[in-house]
Design an enzyme around this catalytic site. Sequence first.
Site, mmCIF file in Angstrom:
data_model
loop_
_atom_site.group_PDB
_atom_site.id
_atom_site.type_symbol
_atom_site.label_atom_id
_atom_site.label_comp_id
_atom_site.label_asym_id
_atom_site.label_seq_id
_atom_site.Cartn_x
_atom_site.Cartn_y
_atom_site.Cartn_z
ATOM 1 N N MET A 1 9.981 -6.967 5.480
ATOM 2 C CA MET A 1 9.871 -7.597 6.792
ATOM 3 C C MET A 1 11.128 -8.326 7.260
ATOM 4 O O MET A 1 11.084 -9.046 8.247
ATOM 5 C CB MET A 1 8.681 -8.564 6.798
ATOM 6 C CG MET A 1 7.351 -7.911 6.460
ATOM 7 S SD MET A 1 6.956 -6.509 7.536
ATOM 8 C CE MET A 1 6.701 -7.360 9.089
ATOM 9 N N ARG A 2 12.251 -8.135 6.578
ATOM 10 C CA ARG A 2 13.479 -8.804 6.994
ATOM 11 C C ARG A 2 14.491 -7.788 7.507
ATOM 12 O O ARG A 2 14.632 -6.695 6.955
ATOM 13 C CB ARG A 2 14.105 -9.581 5.820
ATOM 14 C CG ARG A 2 13.339 -10.833 5.443
ATOM 15 C CD ARG A 2 13.989 -11.520 4.251
ATOM 16 N NE ARG A 2 15.370 -11.925 4.515
ATOM 17 C CZ ARG A 2 15.725 -13.063 5.089
ATOM 18 N NH1 ARG A 2 14.793 -13.916 5.493
ATOM 19 N NH2 ARG A 2 16.990 -13.368 5.277
ATOM 20 N N THR B 1 19.536 1.301 9.711
ATOM 21 C CA THR B 1 20.823 0.814 10.186
ATOM 22 C C THR B 1 20.663 -0.672 10.502
ATOM 23 O O THR B 1 19.540 -1.203 10.476
ATOM 24 C CB THR B 1 21.266 1.577 11.447
ATOM 25 O OG1 THR B 1 20.387 1.238 12.527
ATOM 26 C CG2 THR B 1 21.265 3.085 11.212
ATOM 27 N N SER C 1 6.577 6.162 12.093
ATOM 28 C CA SER C 1 7.859 6.851 12.008
ATOM 29 C C SER C 1 8.550 6.487 10.701
ATOM 30 O O SER C 1 8.481 5.347 10.246
ATOM 31 C CB SER C 1 8.783 6.444 13.169
ATOM 32 O OG SER C 1 8.193 6.667 14.431
ATOM 33 N N LEU D 1 18.035 -6.230 7.822
ATOM 34 C CA LEU D 1 19.134 -6.135 6.868
ATOM 35 C C LEU D 1 20.464 -6.081 7.593
ATOM 36 O O LEU D 1 20.603 -5.391 8.607
ATOM 37 C CB LEU D 1 18.951 -4.889 5.997
ATOM 38 C CG LEU D 1 17.716 -4.915 5.094
ATOM 39 C CD1 LEU D 1 17.453 -3.538 4.504
ATOM 40 C CD2 LEU D 1 17.887 -5.948 3.983
ATOM 41 N N LEU E 1 17.540 -3.215 14.621
ATOM 42 C CA LEU E 1 16.123 -3.348 14.298
ATOM 43 C C LEU E 1 15.379 -2.057 14.629
ATOM 44 O O LEU E 1 15.301 -1.653 15.798
ATOM 45 C CB LEU E 1 15.513 -4.509 15.089
ATOM 46 C CG LEU E 1 13.999 -4.703 14.942
ATOM 47 C CD1 LEU E 1 13.644 -5.061 13.505
ATOM 48 C CD2 LEU E 1 13.501 -5.773 15.904
ATOM 49 N N ASP E 2 14.852 -1.395 13.595
ATOM 50 C CA ASP E 2 14.071 -0.159 13.747
ATOM 51 C C ASP E 2 14.803 0.849 14.632
ATOM 52 O O ASP E 2 14.182 1.623 15.355
ATOM 53 C CB ASP E 2 12.689 -0.470 14.327
ATOM 54 C CG ASP E 2 11.893 -1.415 13.434
ATOM 55 O OD1 ASP E 2 11.994 -1.299 12.210
ATOM 56 O OD2 ASP E 2 11.192 -2.292 13.976
ATOM 57 N N HIS F 1 7.871 2.652 9.791
ATOM 58 C CA HIS F 1 7.558 1.686 10.844
ATOM 59 C C HIS F 1 6.313 2.146 11.583
ATOM 60 O O HIS F 1 6.192 3.334 11.930
ATOM 61 C CB HIS F 1 8.731 1.578 11.820
ATOM 62 C CG HIS F 1 8.477 0.616 12.944
ATOM 63 N ND1 HIS F 1 8.492 -0.753 12.759
ATOM 64 C CD2 HIS F 1 8.175 0.821 14.247
ATOM 65 C CE1 HIS F 1 8.214 -1.349 13.909
ATOM 66 N NE2 HIS F 1 8.031 -0.414 14.830
ATOM 67 N N ARG G 1 21.772 -15.420 5.828
ATOM 68 C CA ARG G 1 21.188 -14.095 5.599
ATOM 69 C C ARG G 1 22.127 -13.206 4.803
ATOM 70 O O ARG G 1 21.694 -12.454 3.924
ATOM 71 C CB ARG G 1 20.855 -13.428 6.934
ATOM 72 C CG ARG G 1 20.050 -12.127 6.771
ATOM 73 C CD ARG G 1 19.799 -11.451 8.096
ATOM 74 N NE ARG G 1 21.009 -10.787 8.586
ATOM 75 C CZ ARG G 1 21.082 -10.156 9.746
ATOM 76 N NH1 ARG G 1 20.040 -10.143 10.559
ATOM 77 N NH2 ARG G 1 22.206 -9.555 10.108
ATOM 78 N N SER H 1 0.829 -1.214 0.000
ATOM 79 C CA SER H 1 0.000 0.000 0.000
ATOM 80 C C SER H 1 0.862 1.262 0.000
ATOM 81 O O SER H 1 0.525 2.257 -0.667
ATOM 82 C CB SER H 1 -0.962 0.007 1.194
ATOM 83 O OG SER H 1 -0.269 0.113 2.423
ATOM 84 N N ASN H 2 1.975 1.251 0.721
ATOM 85 C CA ASN H 2 2.874 2.406 0.679
ATOM 86 C C ASN H 2 3.538 2.532 -0.691
ATOM 87 O O ASN H 2 3.735 3.646 -1.188
ATOM 88 C CB ASN H 2 3.925 2.294 1.784
ATOM 89 C CG ASN H 2 3.414 2.783 3.123
ATOM 90 O OD1 ASN H 2 3.077 3.945 3.295
ATOM 91 N ND2 ASN H 2 3.339 1.882 4.099
ATOM 92 N N ASN I 1 13.068 3.654 6.053
ATOM 93 C CA ASN I 1 12.024 2.676 6.361
ATOM 94 C C ASN I 1 10.865 3.394 7.037
ATOM 95 O O ASN I 1 11.061 4.376 7.758
ATOM 96 C CB ASN I 1 12.576 1.608 7.308
ATOM 97 C CG ASN I 1 11.529 0.589 7.724
ATOM 98 O OD1 ASN I 1 10.893 -0.038 6.875
ATOM 99 N ND2 ASN I 1 11.341 0.414 9.024
#
Length: 222
Positions: free
Chosen positions: A95-96, A146, A141, A98, A149-150, A114, A70, A18-19, A112
């Site tokens: 959803m992964r 980085t 946000s 990085l 995570l978030d 969130h 990964r 959707s984004n 990103n």
Amino acid sequence: MVADHSPRLAVLASGRGSNLQAIIDAVADGRLDARVAGVFGDRPKAFALERARDAGIEARALRPRDFADRDGFDAALFNEVASVQPDFIVCAGYMRLLGAAALEPWAGRIINIHPSLLPDFKGLDTHARAIAAGVAEHGASVHFVTPDLDGGPVIAQARVPVLPGDDADTLAARVLETEHPLMLAVLQLLCAGRITLCDTVVELDGQPLPAPLQLASKRLPA
């Protein structure tokens, strides 16, 4: 033919997109001076890829299970991303997590969105967790990505009230209404060269931001 010098965007997505669709629509109607050069993901059947192809945008997905680890997956994915020569990368429902090696060449050029008011409620199930915590406000946000995570520097936020009787679905719908304008507002600034990352500090027009920009209070600059 006149060359198109608009900034090139690569979008990473794992879900319904959707984004991504909001970005495609904003480019098409002239609200965002950019070009979506490619859409990439980790789920070949994600609807986001279908949205991209319907808009004539190159779309590719790799399966994590086809790689030993990964880092191998990330390296292959970002090789695909680099092939479209993006100026910026947008994680829109990707959803992964990085890894540092993949992110290093893109420092300050990957963002990103969130669904929480970071640093609160990093990770998944943000809406249910916000209700369980009894917070009065929730939101979304946009931050630089980085390896944490978030955890990257936050650029801008949009806030919504948590209302009596809310459940995770009703709160998620209210937050989603803010996500699209928030993402587009940040992309407009980023593509215009007005938002930059200096080490770990977000700068607007060359000046450090003392706090994230706030969409709800009209503090995002024109």
